[in-house]
Design an enzyme around this catalytic site. Structure first.
Site, PDB file in Angstrom:
ATOM      1  N   ASN A  66     -24.372 -47.573  -4.058  1.00  0.00           N
ATOM      2  CA  ASN A  66     -25.546 -48.272  -4.198  1.00  0.00           C
ATOM      3  C   ASN A  66     -26.884 -47.565  -3.774  1.00  0.00           C
ATOM      4  O   ASN A  66     -26.759 -46.620  -3.335  1.00  0.00           O
ATOM      5  CB  ASN A  66     -25.481 -49.381  -3.200  1.00  0.00           C
ATOM      6  N   HIS A 162     -19.252 -61.686  -2.626  1.00  0.00           N
ATOM      7  CA  HIS A 162     -20.301 -62.659  -3.009  1.00  0.00           C
ATOM      8  C   HIS A 162     -20.335 -64.049  -2.198  1.00  0.00           C
ATOM      9  O   HIS A 162     -19.225 -64.256  -2.102  1.00  0.00           O
ATOM     10  CB  HIS A 162     -20.111 -62.730  -4.808  1.00  0.00           C
ATOM     11  N   CYS A 220     -27.053 -58.865 -12.079  1.00  0.00           N
ATOM     12  CA  CYS A 220     -25.649 -58.580 -11.148  1.00  0.00           C
ATOM     13  C   CYS A 220     -24.477 -59.075 -11.807  1.00  0.00           C
ATOM     14  O   CYS A 220     -24.435 -60.237 -12.127  1.00  0.00           O
ATOM     15  CB  CYS A 220     -25.843 -59.013  -9.698  1.00  0.00           C
ATOM     16  N   GLY A 221     -23.520 -58.222 -12.657  1.00  0.00           N
ATOM     17  CA  GLY A 221     -22.491 -58.616 -13.296  1.00  0.00           C
ATOM     18  C   GLY A 221     -21.624 -59.187 -12.647  1.00  0.00           C
ATOM     19  O   GLY A 221     -21.036 -60.390 -12.989  1.00  0.00           O
ATOM     20  N   GLY A 223     -22.056 -60.566  -9.872  1.00  0.00           N
ATOM     21  CA  GLY A 223     -22.465 -61.818  -9.147  1.00  0.00           C
ATOM     22  C   GLY A 223     -22.579 -62.903 -10.056  1.00  0.00           C
ATOM     23  O   GLY A 223     -22.467 -63.946  -9.777  1.00  0.00           O
TER      24      GLY A 223
HETATM   25  N1  LIG Z   1     -24.339 -54.334  -4.789  1.00  0.00           N
HETATM   26  C1  LIG Z   1     -23.145 -54.399  -5.169  1.00  0.00           C
HETATM   27  C2  LIG Z   1     -22.520 -53.435  -6.093  1.00  0.00           C
HETATM   28  C3  LIG Z   1     -23.134 -53.342  -7.557  1.00  0.00           C
HETATM   29  C4  LIG Z   1     -22.928 -54.761  -8.140  1.00  0.00           C
HETATM   30  C5  LIG Z   1     -23.787 -55.091  -9.450  1.00  0.00           C
HETATM   31  N2  LIG Z   1     -24.837 -54.213  -9.716  1.00  0.00           N
HETATM   32  C6  LIG Z   1     -23.020 -55.503 -10.795  1.00  0.00           C
HETATM   33  O1  LIG Z   1     -23.499 -55.305 -11.659  1.00  0.00           O
HETATM   34  O2  LIG Z   1     -21.913 -55.973 -10.221  1.00  0.00           O
HETATM   35  C7  LIG Z   1     -22.070 -54.312  -3.822  1.00  0.00           C
HETATM   36  O3  LIG Z   1     -22.599 -53.899  -2.820  1.00  0.00           O
HETATM   37  O4  LIG Z   1     -20.993 -54.955  -3.850  1.00  0.00           O
END
Ligand SMILES: N[C@H](CCC[C@H](N)C(=O)O)C(=O)O
Length: 279
Positions: A66, A162, A220-221, A223
């Site tokens: 991150n 999440h 956020c994929g 997410g």
């Molecule tokens: N911030 C997320 C990692 C990146 C996830 C996001 N950029 C995606 O596309 O899934 C975490 O700390 O779990």
């Protein structure tokens, strides 16, 4: 030393991608800051490091960092960028590849229309798997008090944690105020990515995510996957859902508990660059 990198994004969630398939890349906190900082460095939400596989049935390993330097085990948009990266750099000519992170094994498929379809694995729903230690009121809708304010939300792991809150209008959602406070709440021992979900129909939602370690991103994929899983567990969404995020559109498919989640969306290369960095 000269460090080559590729700047990419998936629906506006942006990445610096490093090819470490031929030589190990050990990012120090200072180097990660140089790669992620949007003023003093290159700038991105996450750094993706592509490595040679560590198992015979895997094409690549990959590490995810991150913007705050924390290393995590899932990045949905980043997985699509990885599929595009290995194809463009001739690291693989396969239409479908298997990659492994610290928490997940994913299958990435290039589609004829240029998008990438990712098998994101089976969502983990038990509180201990998220992990979430708060008083689980009535899964799949959990409650906790935040500064005296009662909150209801879904809690799902896609290989990263999440929390998903339903809101009437994502544009008016308190992402910047509530996101960081819930992200760091003690009920989430590994912190949490906080999704704000507006349900417009069983096959169309809008989503904003305040990401752990990066703040609000344009997409956020993982997410989007967690939001559709939560919405389906609340019996509010169908098996195939278009998720409108600020940077574009993702399509998420989930047939139900015990089944994998599929995410389809774009991936683009913006530019390649070189960075002078002391050994
Ligand atoms: N911030 C997320 C990692 C990146 C996830 C996001 N950029 C995606 O596309 O899934 C975490 O700390 O779990």
């Amino acid at each position: 030393m000269k460090l080559s990198f590729t700047k990419m994004h998936g629906a506006g969630n942006d990445f610096v991608v490093i090819d470490a398939t031929r030589a190990p890349f050990r990012p120090t906190p200072a180097l990660l800051h140089k790669l992620t900082d949007r003023r003093f460095g290159v700038g991105c939400d996450q750094v993706l490091v592509i490595e040679a596989p560590t198992a015979p049935d895997i094409d690549f390993n990959y590490r995810i960092f991150n913007a705050d330097g924390s290393e995590v085990g899932q990045c949905g948009n980043g997985s699509r960028a990885l599929a595009r990266f290995v194809r463009e750099r001739g690291l693989s000519d396969k239409d479908s590849i298997r990659v492994r992170t610290s928490t997940s094994t994913l299958e990435l498929r290039q589609l004829p229309d240029g998008r990438v379809r990712v098998n994101m694995g089976v969502p983990r729903l038990a509180p201990a798997q998220v992990p979430f230690t708060g008083a689980a009121a009535q899964a799949p809708l959990y409650r906790l008090e935040l500064d005296g304010q009662p909150l209801e939300f879904g809690a799902v792991s896609m290989g990263n944690p999440h929390a998903v809150l339903e809101v009437p209008d994502v544009d008016a959602a308190p992402v910047g105020e509530l996101g960081p406070r819930l992200q760091r709440h003690r009920a989430f021992p590994e912190q949490v990515n906080v999704g704000f979900l507006q349900i417009q129909g069983r096959d169309h939602v809008r989503l904003r995510v305040y990401e752990r370690g990066a703040g609000e991103t344009l997409a956020c994929g993982s997410g989007a996957c967690a939001a559709v899983v939560a919405g389906r567990l609340w019996d509010r969404l169908g098996e195939k859902v278009d998720v409108e995020v600020r940077g574009g559109m993702l399509t998420i498919e989930w047939a139900g508990e015990g089944q994998p989640v599929y995410m389809t969306g774009p991936a683009e290369t913006v530019f390649t660059g070189e960075l002078e960095w002391p050994n």
